[in-house]
Design a protein around this motif. Structure first.
Motif, short mmCIF file in Angstrom:
data_model
loop_
_atom_site.label_atom_id
_atom_site.label_comp_id
_atom_site.label_asym_id
_atom_site.label_seq_id
_atom_site.Cartn_x
_atom_site.Cartn_y
_atom_site.Cartn_z
N HIS A 41 0.83 -1.20 0.00
CA HIS A 41 0.00 0.00 0.00
C HIS A 41 0.88 1.26 0.00
O HIS A 41 0.58 2.24 -0.69
CB HIS A 41 -0.94 -0.02 1.21
CG HIS A 41 -2.03 0.97 1.14
ND1 HIS A 41 -2.96 1.01 0.12
CD2 HIS A 41 -2.35 2.01 1.97
CE1 HIS A 41 -3.80 2.00 0.32
NE2 HIS A 41 -3.45 2.62 1.44
N HIS A 42 1.95 1.22 0.75
CA HIS A 42 2.89 2.35 0.82
C HIS A 42 3.48 2.63 -0.56
O HIS A 42 3.59 3.78 -0.98
CB HIS A 42 3.98 2.03 1.84
CG HIS A 42 4.91 3.15 2.10
ND1 HIS A 42 6.13 3.23 1.47
CD2 HIS A 42 4.83 4.23 2.90
CE1 HIS A 42 6.76 4.32 1.88
NE2 HIS A 42 5.98 4.94 2.75
N GLU A 43 3.86 1.58 -1.29
CA GLU A 43 4.41 1.74 -2.63
C GLU A 43 3.38 2.33 -3.58
O GLU A 43 3.69 3.22 -4.38
CB GLU A 43 4.88 0.39 -3.18
CG GLU A 43 6.26 0.02 -2.80
CD GLU A 43 6.70 -1.27 -3.47
OE1 GLU A 43 6.35 -1.50 -4.64
OE2 GLU A 43 7.40 -2.04 -2.81
N ALA A 56 -1.49 14.17 2.04
CA ALA A 56 -1.95 14.08 3.43
C ALA A 56 -1.86 12.68 4.00
O ALA A 56 -1.54 12.51 5.17
CB ALA A 56 -3.39 14.59 3.53
N ALA A 57 -2.11 11.66 3.23
CA ALA A 57 -2.11 10.29 3.74
C ALA A 57 -0.70 9.72 3.88
O ALA A 57 -0.48 8.78 4.63
CB ALA A 57 -2.94 9.38 2.83
N GLU A 58 0.27 10.27 3.18
CA GLU A 58 1.61 9.69 3.14
C GLU A 58 2.32 9.61 4.50
O GLU A 58 2.80 8.56 4.86
CB GLU A 58 2.47 10.43 2.11
CG GLU A 58 3.90 9.97 2.01
CD GLU A 58 4.05 8.50 1.68
OE1 GLU A 58 5.12 7.96 1.99
OE2 GLU A 58 3.13 7.89 1.13
N PRO A 59 2.41 10.69 5.28
CA PRO A 59 3.14 10.58 6.56
C PRO A 59 2.52 9.55 7.50
O PRO A 59 3.21 8.81 8.16
CB PRO A 59 3.09 11.98 7.15
CG PRO A 59 2.81 12.87 6.00
CD PRO A 59 2.01 12.05 5.03
N THR A 60 1.20 9.48 7.54
CA THR A 60 0.54 8.53 8.42
C THR A 60 0.85 7.11 7.99
O THR A 60 1.15 6.26 8.81
CB THR A 60 -0.99 8.77 8.41
OG1 THR A 60 -1.24 10.12 8.74
CG2 THR A 60 -1.69 7.86 9.38
N LEU A 61 0.79 6.84 6.71
CA LEU A 61 1.08 5.51 6.20
C LEU A 61 2.54 5.15 6.43
O LEU A 61 2.86 4.02 6.82
CB LEU A 61 0.73 5.41 4.72
CG LEU A 61 0.86 4.03 4.09
CD1 LEU A 61 -0.04 3.03 4.82
CD2 LEU A 61 0.50 4.08 2.63
#
Length: 126
Positions: A41-43, A56-61
């Motif tokens: 999912h991160h990739e 916005a979702a990137e740092p949390t993930l």
């Protein structure tokens, strides 16, 4: 001569240590699967962000991914420790090498070996 019933402390140790090894192995597999899913999912998110998606979702993930990596690595380390402790305990109790508990512990060691290899951390914790 040791008694061969479940009340014997040596037999109870076999049962307890085997249960701990099995639990840690199951936990490691679950954590590793979650780690792999988060990695995929991160990739995917990273590729989308590279094009035009919201950041916005990137740092949390990323934080979740790193926390799961640390958790998986710690469980791997615990399983390795328990593996070595059970193996050493089994070698000290050669008079029980024909007991059913010994064979259950031996099977748990085999499963732990498999889990330790398959779910090895990608980079060391230290």
């Amino acid at each position: 001569m040791l008694r061969r019933d479940n009340a014997d402390p040596v037999i109870r140790q076999f049962i307890l240590r085997t249960a701990v090894l099995n639990y840690l192995g199951k936990s490691l597999r679950e954590q590793y699967n979650e780690y792999c899913l988060l990695g995929i999912h991160h990739e995917e998110i990273s590729l989308k962000i590279g094009s035009d998606q919201d950041l916005a979702a990137e740092p949390t993930l990323s934080e979740l991914f790193e926390m799961q990596r640390l958790k998986t690595t710690a469980t791997h380390r615990l399983l390795m420790r328990e593996y070595h402790e059970l193996l050493a305990y089994m070698m000290d109790k050669s008079d029980l090498w024909d007991s059913p508990e010994y064979f259950k512990a031996k099977a748990a060691l085999g499963a732990a070996t498999h889990n330790l290899r398959v779910c090895a951390p990608t980079k060391p914790m230290d």
